[in-house]
Design an enzyme around this catalytic site. Structure first.
Site, PDB file in Angstrom:
ATOM      1  N   HIS A 181       0.833  -1.211   0.000  1.00 41.28           N
ATOM      2  CA  HIS A 181       0.000   0.000   0.000  1.00 41.28           C
ATOM      3  C   HIS A 181       0.869   1.263   0.000  1.00 41.28           C
ATOM      4  CE1 HIS A 181      -3.629   2.348   1.517  1.00 41.28           C
ATOM      5  NE2 HIS A 181      -2.629   3.156   1.815  1.00 41.28           N
ATOM      6  N   GLU A 182       1.822   1.306   0.896  1.00 46.15           N
ATOM      7  CA  GLU A 182       2.639   2.523   1.001  1.00 46.15           C
ATOM      8  C   GLU A 182       3.516   2.716  -0.242  1.00 46.15           C
ATOM      9  OE1 GLU A 182       1.528   4.316   3.159  1.00 46.15           O
ATOM     10  OE2 GLU A 182       0.581   2.837   4.443  1.00 46.15           O
TER      11      GLU A 182
HETATM   12  N1  BES Z   1      -1.546   7.924   4.182  1.00 40.99           N
HETATM   13  C1  BES Z   1      -1.871   6.929   5.126  1.00 40.99           C
HETATM   14  C2  BES Z   1      -1.451   7.256   6.532  1.00 40.99           C
HETATM   15  C3  BES Z   1      -2.334   8.214   7.268  1.00 40.99           C
HETATM   16  C4  BES Z   1      -3.538   7.800   7.783  1.00 40.99           C
HETATM   17  C5  BES Z   1      -1.937   9.508   7.490  1.00 40.99           C
HETATM   18  C6  BES Z   1      -4.324   8.674   8.485  1.00 40.99           C
HETATM   19  C7  BES Z   1      -2.722  10.381   8.170  1.00 40.99           C
HETATM   20  C8  BES Z   1      -3.923   9.976   8.684  1.00 40.99           C
HETATM   21  C9  BES Z   1      -1.233   5.598   4.749  1.00 40.99           C
HETATM   22  O1  BES Z   1      -0.943   5.439   3.413  1.00 40.99           O
HETATM   23  C10 BES Z   1      -2.227   4.526   5.072  1.00 40.99           C
HETATM   24  O2  BES Z   1      -3.227   4.483   4.426  1.00 40.99           O
HETATM   25  N2  BES Z   1      -1.962   3.708   6.075  1.00 40.99           N
HETATM   26  C11 BES Z   1      -2.888   2.710   6.506  1.00 40.99           C
HETATM   27  C12 BES Z   1      -2.405   1.336   6.198  1.00 40.99           C
HETATM   28  C13 BES Z   1      -2.935   0.809   4.909  1.00 40.99           C
HETATM   29  C14 BES Z   1      -2.398  -0.567   4.614  1.00 40.99           C
HETATM   30  C15 BES Z   1      -4.434   0.760   4.833  1.00 40.99           C
HETATM   31  C16 BES Z   1      -3.077   2.864   7.997  1.00 40.99           C
HETATM   32  O3  BES Z   1      -2.419   3.721   8.561  1.00 40.99           O
HETATM   33  O4  BES Z   1      -3.865   2.144   8.550  1.00 40.99           O
HETATM   34 ZN    ZN Z   2      -2.556   5.085   2.218  1.00 39.08          ZN
END
Ligand code: BES
Ligand code: ZN
Length: 890
Positions: free
Chosen positions: A307-308
């Site tokens: 994902h990242e």
């Molecule tokens: N961009 C997000 C991280 C994020 C989440 C930043 C909320 C600020 C607020 C990152 O790409 C993301 O989506 N992370 C997920 C994991 C993913 C596998 C669904 C998470 O943090 O749960």
């Molecule tokens: Zn994300």
């Protein structure tokens, strides 16, 4: 100056082009000093420079302009901060010249403990507690580290320099170009970044080990983790290297930076963050320990990494223009992470597991308090709440729906051209549709607007009448009411065989399809192949075969079948004619319709009975999830039937338990390993004696020896949950033993497993003890919410505790994304209108923008549960059906 207050977007009379940032974090006093020189293009006459800053003390600021033969420095007549709107305004007594200038600001800040902005995280090294400095800027917290134009569309280049203690590792988005040691400090300078958004800038300073590899085109990839744990980074490293290659091919654009670092941070609010070239993770989402991590942990690591890394293209290279289009980032990364994981680990059948994502999207979007995928965002504080199942899961599911409609090859080609077209720039939802429309010749914009611009989704009711199928769409709401949304629904139907398929777009409220030809072909095929297609010989209703809509569950909608069709499908499930995805879909739709009181619980239970011989992980796992939810409703609605219901559920999982046993089999599949844990946990929760006894025996062995083969990681949770079922204040051995394991373990995955198991205890006094424990320093604030998903018996205690501790909870978690978890976990399990009212009253004076939506959604869930309880109570045939099912053996 007042004119700038209360505006959601910054004025655009000055445009930042390049930031030269220097920071000096002090990890002992937890403060930092910084300076920034920002190359600005002043594009309109102005006496003001308006940018973002928060929690920073501004020491000085000026703008200078240089031309060939002169230079002029403008000192502001006034520097003001508007805290409410995170604004920093420099006012000048004369108009600034149009053209290129440099804004220089000196500032100081605090390394906070709120897991956002520039913050401190703690770890132990050689028995000593230490601080590290970490950034988390998404969505709008770069402004807490340096003054900036903190909006995704204000892309610029970043040149970073850090002054840090010599012995520490200091990382940023780009590779180091120079390190100069000066006594105990070193000055580390990094290469200038390509043009990027502020929310993707990152810095980490601390003690770390790493493992390293590189892609075939020489991109250096490293995984950094706690000192001594480098081995635990190997799996993520493997996934990263493979995935980078895959995305380079899929997007037809090389990875844009010279290196990729991924790092585990002990205190981290989200799961992971895609900072350009320096991806930060919670430990559970990056580290994998062969001895102590479970198969589910491994899968999670792969999905999160994939994902990242997807964001490095979709998000970082091409960035959403504004937070309204956040779903483009998150929905897409979620979808494509499954594509990558499926490529790496086909045996995980990850696309079947994707249905867990879509069903969570459907669940949230079935609420009146849902929101459209494209959601208006006015204030920075509203952004956190849209990182939800609508942006991620519904977003991913509608992308899957579109891909399946357009075809994989055309979809990929169009995406690659979208990425090329908007690289190093920003894009809106319409831009993606335009690329797909050009690539496919289909009216993508029109089709997709109905899914992204309005909330909700349809339930398509389907009936057979005189060799016709009648379709009708209406908005599905879990409350049982009917909304007035209408969609362009890509309908797929198959008739008795996956080879007899019809597709069309349902663009109106209802439509009729003549199905004579399809029935003919499926029957004919049936005879030819000699294999069963579920054709049952009851011609009275005009059809003699099963008919399944939303084939492969590719569409984001539900289906309600008439009785005749539903009975055929039940038969088809029992006789194994349907794919796992379709079996999942039928079950999930039926459950949702039952909750919305459009179908009886008795008929749902009867349908569940058709899954007695189910073998597929995702289907069984969902059957388990649904059975937990039913048991909770039944406990409120028909407590006298609860034991029969539990007995029925136990009988449903009996087959699997017998097949899998407790002990892992040599060479067994990843899915069986995950399934064993979930099935045994379910039996423990439903009070299956043999399971409880065996679990406790194995747990004893584990207490004696943490490496005992009797309790491998995949079944640990089952054993912990079983142990907790027997715990009470007068018999606290299990609780105390688990706490001891918690304290002794230094693996996050183990700690989180324990926290969630402790919460399943049926004794309210223990729940209270656990909740108070969650607020101690022994539980990192990132993990506290894991102990909140309590047993039915504990929910009242949890609610009282939440009220008693609200001020502290709100102060600790209120400014981050985790606060919503407290609200939803504690409130949603209730099932009465009185409780809904009580919750509303409590929060009347306490709600704030960051929890407003979640609170409304949680209260709506309580009301939905309450109505469901009433309707189950009123079901006349339920007792008989339940008893019948409970006594029937496989
Ligand atoms: N961009 C997000 C991280 C994020 C989440 C930043 C909320 C600020 C607020 C990152 O790409 C993301 O989506 N992370 C997920 C994991 C993913 C596998 C669904 C998470 O943090 O749960
Ligand atoms: Zn994300």
């Amino acid at each position: 100056m007042e004119q700038f207050k209360g505006q959601s977007r910054l004025p655009k009379f000055a445009v930042p082009k390049r930031y030269d940032i220097r920071l000096k974090p002090d990890l002992i006093s937890c403060k930092f000093a910084g300076s920034v020189n920002i190359d600005l293009d002043i594009v309109a006459d102005t006496r003001f420079v308006v940018l973002n800053a928060a929690d920073l003390s501004i020491r000085s600021g000026s703008v200078s302009f240089k031309s060939k033969d002169s230079s002029k420095v403008f000192q502001p007549s006034k520097i003001e901060i508007f805290e409410e709107d995170d604004l920093l305004v420099l006012e000048f007594s004369e108009t600034l010249p149009i053209g290129l200038g440099v804004l220089a600001i000196e500032f100081e800040g605090i390394l906070n403990d709120k897991m956002k902005g520039f913050y401190r995280s703690t770890y132990e090294h050689n028995g000593e507690k230490k601080n590290m400095a970490v950034t988390q800027f998404e969505p709008a917290d770069a402004r807490r580290c340096f003054p900036c134009w903190d909006e995704p569309a204000c892309k610029a280049m970043f040149k970073i320099t850090l002054d840090v203690p010599v012995e520490l590792v200091a990382l940023s988005n780009m590779p180091v170009i120079e390190e100069k040691v000066d006594g105990l400090l070193k000055t580390v300078s990094y290469q200038e970044s390509p043009i990027m958004s502020t929310y993707l800038v990152a810095i980490v300073v601390g003690l770390f080990d790493y493992v390293e590899d590189h892609t075939s085109d020489g991109v250096k990839v490293r995984v950094y983790c706690q000192v001594g744990k480098a081995n635990e980074g190997k799996f993520a490293l493997h996934v990263a290297v493979k995935t980078l290659k895959l995305y380079e091919e899929y997007f037809a654009v090389p990875y844009p930076l010279p290196k990729l670092d991924m790092i585990a941070i002990p205190d981290f609010a989200a799961g992971a963050m895609e900072n350009y070239g320096l991806v930060t993770y919670r430990e559970v989402a990056l580290l994998y320990d062969d001895q102590h991590s479970a198969a589910a942990n491994k899968q999670r690591v792969a999905i999160v990494v994939a994902h990242e890394l997807a964001h490095q293209w979709f998000g970082n290279l091409v960035t959403m223009e504004w937070w309204t289009h956040l779903w483009l980032n998150e929905g897409f990364a979620t979808w494509v992470s499954y594509l990558a994981t499926d490529n790496l680990f086909p045996e995980w059948k990850i696309w079947t597991q994707f249905l867990d994502e879509s069903t969570e999207g459907l669940r949230l979007d079935g609420l009146e308090e849902s929101h459209p995928i494209e959601v208006e965002v006015n204030h920075a504080r509203e952004i956190d709440e849209i990182f939800d199942s609508i942006s991620y899961r519904k977003g991913a599911a509608v992308i899957r729906m579109l891909q399946s409609y357009l075809g994989a090859e055309c979809f990929q080609r169009s995406l690659a051209s979208y990425i090329k077209r908007h690289a190093y720039s920003n894009a809106k939802t319409e831009d993606l549709w335009a690329a797909l429309e050009e690539g496919s010749g289909e009216p993508v914009n029109k089709l997709m607007n109905s899914w992204t611009k309005q909330k909700g989704y349809p339930v398509v009711s389907v009936k057979v009448k005189d060799q016709n199928l009648e379709f009708e769409q209406s908005q599905f709401l879990s409350s049982g009411s009917h909304g007035n949304g209408q969609w362009i629904v890509p309908i797929t139907v198959c008739f008795g065989s996956y080879d007899v398929l019809k597709n069309f777009l349902l663009e109106t409220k209802s439509e009729t399809l003549d199905i004579k030809e399809f029935l003919g072909s499926s029957v004919a095929k049936d005879k030819l192949s000699g294999s069963g297609s579920g054709c049952i010989c009851d011609r009275n209703n005009g059809i003699s075969t099963w008919i399944k809509l939303n084939v492969d569950q590719a569409g984001f909608y539900r289906v309600k079948y008439d009785e005749v069709l539903a009975a055929r499908l039940r038969y088809a499930i029992e006789n194994k004619y349907l794919s796992a995805t379709d079996r999942f879909g039928i079950l999930d739709d039926s459950f949702a319709l039952c909750m919305a009181r459009q179908q009886s619980l008795a008929s749902l239970l009867t349908l569940m009975g058709a899954y007695r011989e189910e073998l597929e992980y995702t289907v069984l796992s969902h059957l388990i999830t649904i059975s937990y939810k039913i048991a909770r409703i039944a406990a409120d609605a028909v407590p006298e039937l609860l034991d029969f219901i539990k007995q029925f559920f136990i009988s449903l999982f009996q087959n699997s338990v017998e097949r899998l046993g407790w002990q892992p089999k040599a060479g067994e599949s990843h899915l069986d390993a995950m399934l064993r844990g979930e099935v045994l946990t379910a039996l423990a929760v439903f009070g299956h004696d043999l399971t409880l006894v065996e679990a406790i025996r194995r747990f004893h062995a584990f207490l004696e020896d943490r490496n005992t083969p009797l309790l491998p990681p995949d079944i640990r949770k089952a054993a912990y949950v079983a142990v907790m079922q027997k715990v009470s204040v007068s018999n606290r051995w299990g609780y105390d033993s688990l706490l001891r394991v918690y304290r002794e373990s230094d693996l996050s995955q183990e700690k989180t497993r324990i926290l969630s198991s402790l919460a399943t205890c049926p004794d309210p006094n223990i729940i209270l003890e656990l909740h108070n424990f969650l607020l101690t320093s022994e539980v990192r604030s990132q993990d506290a919410y894991l102990g909140l998903a309590v047993s039915m018996e504990g929910r009242e205690t949890a609610w009282t505790w939440l009220k008693d501790n609200w001020e502290h909870i709100s102060n600790t978690w209120g400014s981050g994304p985790l606060i919503t978890r407290f609200v939803s976990a504690v409130v949603s399990p209730f099932a009465s209108f009185e409780k809904a009212k009580e919750v509303e009253e409590f929060f009347a004076s306490r709600s704030k923008p960051s929890i407003a939506r979640t609170l409304k959604q949680s209260i709506e869930r309580v009301c939905i549960n309450a109505k469901w309880v009433e309707s189950v109570r009123g079901e006349k045939d339920l007792a008989e059906a339940v008893k019948e099912l409970a006594h029937r053996k496989c």
